[in-house]
Design a protein around this motif. Structure first.
Motif, PDB file in Angstrom:
ATOM      1  N   UNK A 314      86.809  52.384  91.646  1.00 17.41           N
ATOM      2  CA  UNK A 314      85.866  51.500  90.958  1.00 17.41           C
ATOM      3  C   UNK A 314      86.664  50.474  90.150  1.00 17.41           C
ATOM      4  N   UNK A 315      87.211  49.479  90.846  1.00 11.26           N
ATOM      5  CA  UNK A 315      88.222  48.593  90.266  1.00 11.26           C
ATOM      6  C   UNK A 315      87.862  47.137  90.532  1.00 11.26           C
ATOM      7  N   UNK A 316      88.055  46.296  89.507  1.00  9.21           N
ATOM      8  CA  UNK A 316      87.899  44.852  89.624  1.00  9.21           C
ATOM      9  C   UNK A 316      89.149  44.278  90.289  1.00  9.21           C
ATOM     10  N   UNK A 317      89.021  43.335  91.230  1.00  8.88           N
ATOM     11  CA  UNK A 317      90.222  42.772  91.865  1.00  8.88           C
ATOM     12  C   UNK A 317      91.147  42.047  90.900  1.00  8.88           C
ATOM     13  N   UNK A 318      90.641  41.678  89.711  1.00  5.55           N
ATOM     14  CA  UNK A 318      91.517  41.106  88.685  1.00  5.55           C
ATOM     15  C   UNK A 318      92.580  42.113  88.279  1.00  5.55           C
ATOM     16  N   UNK A 319      92.297  43.397  88.465  1.00 10.67           N
ATOM     17  CA  UNK A 319      93.245  44.456  88.133  1.00 10.67           C
ATOM     18  C   UNK A 319      93.875  45.056  89.386  1.00 10.67           C
ATOM     19  N   UNK A 320      93.914  44.243  90.439  1.00 14.00           N
ATOM     20  CA  UNK A 320      94.496  44.711  91.693  1.00 14.00           C
ATOM     21  C   UNK A 320      95.395  43.651  92.321  1.00 14.00           C
ATOM     22  N   UNK A 321      94.841  42.469  92.551  1.00 16.64           N
ATOM     23  CA  UNK A 321      95.606  41.340  93.114  1.00 16.64           C
ATOM     24  C   UNK A 321      95.319  40.115  92.251  1.00 16.64           C
ATOM     25  N   UNK A 322      95.784  40.136  91.043  1.00 20.91           N
ATOM     26  CA  UNK A 322      95.315  39.195  90.035  1.00 20.91           C
ATOM     27  C   UNK A 322      95.490  37.743  90.453  1.00 20.91           C
ATOM     28  N   UNK A 323      96.665  37.343  90.853  1.00 25.26           N
ATOM     29  CA  UNK A 323      96.905  35.934  91.184  1.00 25.26           C
ATOM     30  C   UNK A 323      96.083  35.509  92.385  1.00 25.26           C
ATOM     31  N   UNK A 324      96.084  36.331  93.434  1.00 23.30           N
ATOM     32  CA  UNK A 324      95.325  35.996  94.641  1.00 23.30           C
ATOM     33  C   UNK A 324      93.831  35.957  94.342  1.00 23.30           C
ATOM     34  N   UNK A 325      93.377  36.876  93.491  1.00 21.63           N
ATOM     35  CA  UNK A 325      91.961  36.915  93.164  1.00 21.63           C
ATOM     36  C   UNK A 325      91.527  35.666  92.408  1.00 21.63           C
ATOM     37  N   UNK A 326      92.272  35.288  91.383  1.00 18.47           N
ATOM     38  CA  UNK A 326      91.883  34.119  90.594  1.00 18.47           C
ATOM     39  C   UNK A 326      91.884  32.867  91.466  1.00 18.47           C
ATOM     40  N   UNK A 327      92.883  32.717  92.313  1.00 16.71           N
ATOM     41  CA  UNK A 327      92.929  31.550  93.204  1.00 16.71           C
ATOM     42  C   UNK A 327      91.727  31.518  94.143  1.00 16.71           C
ATOM     43  N   UNK A 328      91.412  32.667  94.747  1.00 18.06           N
ATOM     44  CA  UNK A 328      90.307  32.712  95.704  1.00 18.06           C
ATOM     45  C   UNK A 328      88.972  32.499  95.014  1.00 18.06           C
ATOM     46  N   UNK A 329      88.793  33.119  93.847  1.00 15.80           N
ATOM     47  CA  UNK A 329      87.546  32.936  93.101  1.00 15.80           C
ATOM     48  C   UNK A 329      87.371  31.485  92.684  1.00 15.80           C
ATOM     49  N   UNK A 330      88.473  30.851  92.275  1.00 10.57           N
ATOM     50  CA  UNK A 330      88.432  29.438  91.912  1.00 10.57           C
ATOM     51  C   UNK A 330      87.959  28.604  93.110  1.00 10.57           C
ATOM     52  N   UNK A 331      88.518  28.844  94.267  1.00  7.00           N
ATOM     53  CA  UNK A 331      88.105  28.115  95.474  1.00  7.00           C
ATOM     54  C   UNK A 331      86.634  28.386  95.806  1.00  7.00           C
ATOM     55  N   UNK A 332      86.227  29.650  95.649  1.00  8.03           N
ATOM     56  CA  UNK A 332      84.847  30.018  95.988  1.00  8.03           C
ATOM     57  C   UNK A 332      83.847  29.303  95.090  1.00  8.03           C
ATOM     58  N   UNK A 333      84.098  29.301  93.793  1.00  2.00           N
ATOM     59  CA  UNK A 333      83.189  28.612  92.890  1.00  2.00           C
ATOM     60  C   UNK A 333      83.243  27.103  93.093  1.00  2.00           C
ATOM     61  N   UNK A 334      84.434  26.548  93.338  1.00  2.00           N
ATOM     62  CA  UNK A 334      84.520  25.116  93.631  1.00  2.00           C
ATOM     63  C   UNK A 334      83.665  24.756  94.841  1.00  2.00           C
ATOM     64  N   UNK A 335      83.698  25.619  95.854  1.00  2.65           N
ATOM     65  CA  UNK A 335      82.920  25.333  97.074  1.00  2.65           C
ATOM     66  C   UNK A 335      81.415  25.386  96.812  1.00  2.65           C
ATOM     67  N   UNK A 336      80.946  26.460  96.179  1.00  2.00           N
ATOM     68  CA  UNK A 336      79.501  26.691  96.124  1.00  2.00           C
ATOM     69  C   UNK A 336      78.833  26.149  94.870  1.00  2.00           C
ATOM     70  N   UNK A 337      79.579  25.930  93.794  1.00  2.00           N
ATOM     71  CA  UNK A 337      78.978  25.391  92.583  1.00  2.00           C
ATOM     72  C   UNK A 337      79.306  23.917  92.369  1.00  2.00           C
ATOM     73  N   UNK A 338      80.450  23.480  92.892  1.00  2.00           N
ATOM     74  CA  UNK A 338      80.843  22.076  92.745  1.00  2.00           C
ATOM     75  C   UNK A 338      80.644  21.283  94.033  1.00  2.00           C
ATOM     76  N   UNK A 339      80.402  21.966  95.154  1.00  2.00           N
ATOM     77  CA  UNK A 339      80.194  21.271  96.419  1.00  2.00           C
ATOM     78  C   UNK A 339      81.463  20.701  97.018  1.00  2.00           C
TER      79      UNK A 339
END
Length: 601
Positions: A314-339
């Protein structure tokens, strides 16, 4: 990175450059604001509509510049905290939010996003009643999105009206682990306009399946226990509290209207938001059917989606693959919230951890080309009597007869076996009691380095820190680093399945078994993804009562027609499963089982 399109090149948003959002605003200068949003409910029956507290941190933009919102709606902001370091909300002397848990505000606010921490109904500074995944919770979080889009009323602490139209685009992305991500699923299932994406991490999609394992009670008084953990408004919420106790069918473990109201899967066709699912395949708190069944429903509905699966619990990816997670989440939000068309939605859909620290990508999940392979359990009839075995006692030494279990082995494998999806065990059984719990465990026997998910969920906190975003004296962006907990072991339980025999016809009602009669009963096994190496042996262990549930030690004896019973495995690639070294025998006797402590989603 992708080259900026002409639209990117002409983007007039000051925080967008080169096709992505970049740090533009000062976090120290960000606007902190606390708003109470009116919901359509009056759960506490005081004659006043309930209000949910929405604590905002947003960039100080120029007039006319609007930003989308990242939202984490949680019941844990006052009682238990969020993240590996259990951060709580903090407020200044005027009662305005001064510190939000987690890194989302520190990292994303400078990049042109607002962050909203929403107290679920009946928790922290929200009014109303906490109904544990129910309609009041979902309606409260949905109301926050409606307010951001001008469809609900919001108020400051002094009662004056507050609107958001001057600073937000109204586009919202919900994120959260466990209970938080569960509510993101529930809100998405309403089809609310403005919710563009959700990121459910280790999240629930059916609260029945969380508290009932196919008709077996996981723990007594679970809904009321969870309500009491997160809410101090029990006295004001007598009707809701009574419903949690009386309408949840604890005496039968049936699926009923109470649970249907907390089941988001049938409404997957209403989901308009994209979905980024993250889950540990060894999560014993929120088990893997929670993501797997939701994922299948979303696929059938054609929802844009992405998935990360890892081998911890029961683990957040921030506590597993921190750098990769933040980069991917940033891209995901840029895509779907910023267009911003950065290509993240055209990457392989699935990222899967196949060994400690080893991640691979796949076009989809389950892996494309996966097929069901069936394996017979043997010949003849074998019997076992309920013993309440611990898991270790049940799975150790599979070639040795042990009272209370049947153990089967397939192997040693001549080639790696890739399991991807939801296994099952189809049994032909005769039981001498009206019901009993049927339990199945898949085990990988063979020496290997493995994530120790039974210890600290498979991760451990180090003494070093890393920072993700801007810090202030009130809210720092630095967190202790976390690593996987890995050890070399001789075997590992891969996945488990449970079925109450009297619920084999329907989860909505019990059908007691007639002693002496043969029945065909399928035990669904939790979804999994793993590679069992060549040279290892795959094991199947059958028991009855188990420490993961409240099923009583009935003392029932179960006879299994081995020739008419099969293990069904979702397999990618070639596979041959031949039973070897199986030595089932009729056993008897009874010992007590160990019961688990209750967990929080």
């Amino acid at each position: 990175m992708v080259a900026p399109s002409p639209a990117h090149a002409s983007d007039k948003r000051p925080y967008v450059r080169g096709g992505q959002t970049v740090p533009t605003y000062s976090y120290a200068d960000a606007i902190h604001e606390s708003v109470w949003v009116q919901t359509p409910d009056d759960a506490d029956e005081d004659g006043v509509p309930d209000r949910v507290a929405v604590d905002l941190v947003r960039p100080r933009t120029a007039p006319g510049v609007k930003v989308p919102v990242i939202m984490d709606a949680s019941p844990y902001y006052a009682c238990c905290g969020r993240g590996n370091e259990s951060e709580l909300k903090e407020y200044d002397e005027n009662g305005v939010i001064s510190k939000e848990p987690l890194f989302y505000d520190n990292y994303f606010v400078p990049r042109g996003y607002a962050f909203a921490g929403v107290d679920l109904t009946g928790t922290n500074r929200s009014t109303g009643c906490e109904d544990v995944g129910g309609p009041h919770e979902v309606a409260g979080a949905k109301a926050a999105i409606d307010w951001l889009n001008g469809r609900a009323r919001g108020f400051a602490a002094d009662g004056s009206p507050v609107t958001a139209k001057a600073w937000t685009t109204g586009k919202v992305g919900m994120i959260g682990k466990s209970w938080d991500g569960s509510i993101a699923n529930g809100v998405a299932a309403t089809g609310v306009k403005g919710l563009e994406t959700i990121v459910p991490i280790s999240a629930i999609s059916s609260w029945y399946d969380y508290m009932r394992y196919n008709g077996t009670l996981r723990s007594t008084d679970y809904p009321n226990y969870l309500q009491g953990v997160v809410s101090d408004r029990i006295a004001e919420c007598a009707a809701v509290t009574e419903s949690l106790a009386n309408d949840s069918a604890e005496d039968t473990a049936d699926y009923n209207a109470f649970w249907a109201a907390r089941d988001y899967r049938p409404s997957a066709s209403r989901v308009h938001a994209s979905v980024f699912v993250v889950h540990g395949v060894n999560d014993l708190n929120v088990a893997t059917p929670q993501f797997a069944k939701w994922w299948d429903e979303l696929a059938d509905a054609g929802v844009p989606r992405k998935i990360w699966l890892h081998q911890t619990g029961h683990v957040d990816p921030f506590d597993l693959r921190r750098a990769e997670w933040v980069d991917t989440l940033h891209e995901w939000f840029d895509r779907w919230l910023q267009g911003l068309h950065n290509g993240v939605d055209h990457e392989p859909r699935a990222t899967i951890e196949t060994a400690p620290g080893v991640f691979s990508q796949a076009r989809d999940w389950p892996l494309p080309g996966t097929r069901n392979v069936t394996a017979k359990l043997g010949t003849g009839v074998a019997a076992y009597t309920d013993q309440g075995l611990s898991e270790a006692a049940a799975v150790t030494d599979p070639g040795t007869p042990v009272a209370g279990r049947l153990a089967f082995q397939y192997g040693p494998l001549t080639r790696p076996l890739r399991i991807s999806g939801s296994p099952s065990v189809r049994l032909r059984v005769r039981v001498d009691q009206p019901t009993t719990q049927l339990t199945a465990k898949l085990v990988d026997y063979g020496t290997a380095a493995r994530v120790q998910y039974n210890r600290g969920e498979g991760v451990q906190t180090t003494g070093t820190e890393s920072c993700w975003g801007e810090s202030t004296a009130a809210d720092d962006a630095c967190y202790f680093d976390v690593t996987e907990r890995v050890a070399t072991t001789d075997y590992a339980v891969l996945t488990r399945g449970y079925q109450d025999a009297a619920h084999h016809v329907s989860l909505r009602l019990t059908t007691p078994l007639q002693p002496g009669r043969w029945y065909s009963i399928t035990v669904p096994v939790n979804a999994y993804d793993a590679i069992v190496p060549a040279g290892h042996t795959l094991g199947l262990v059958l028991t009855q009562s188990d420490s993961a549930t409240e099923a009583p030690d009935t003392g029932a004896t179960v006879e299994v027609d081995l020739a008419r019973s099969t293990l069904v495995l979702p397999v990618s690639g070639p596979a041959t499963l031949t039973p070897t070294a199986a030595k089932p025998r009729t056993t008897s006797g009874l010992t007590g089982g160990v019961r688990p402590e209750r967990e929080r989603p």
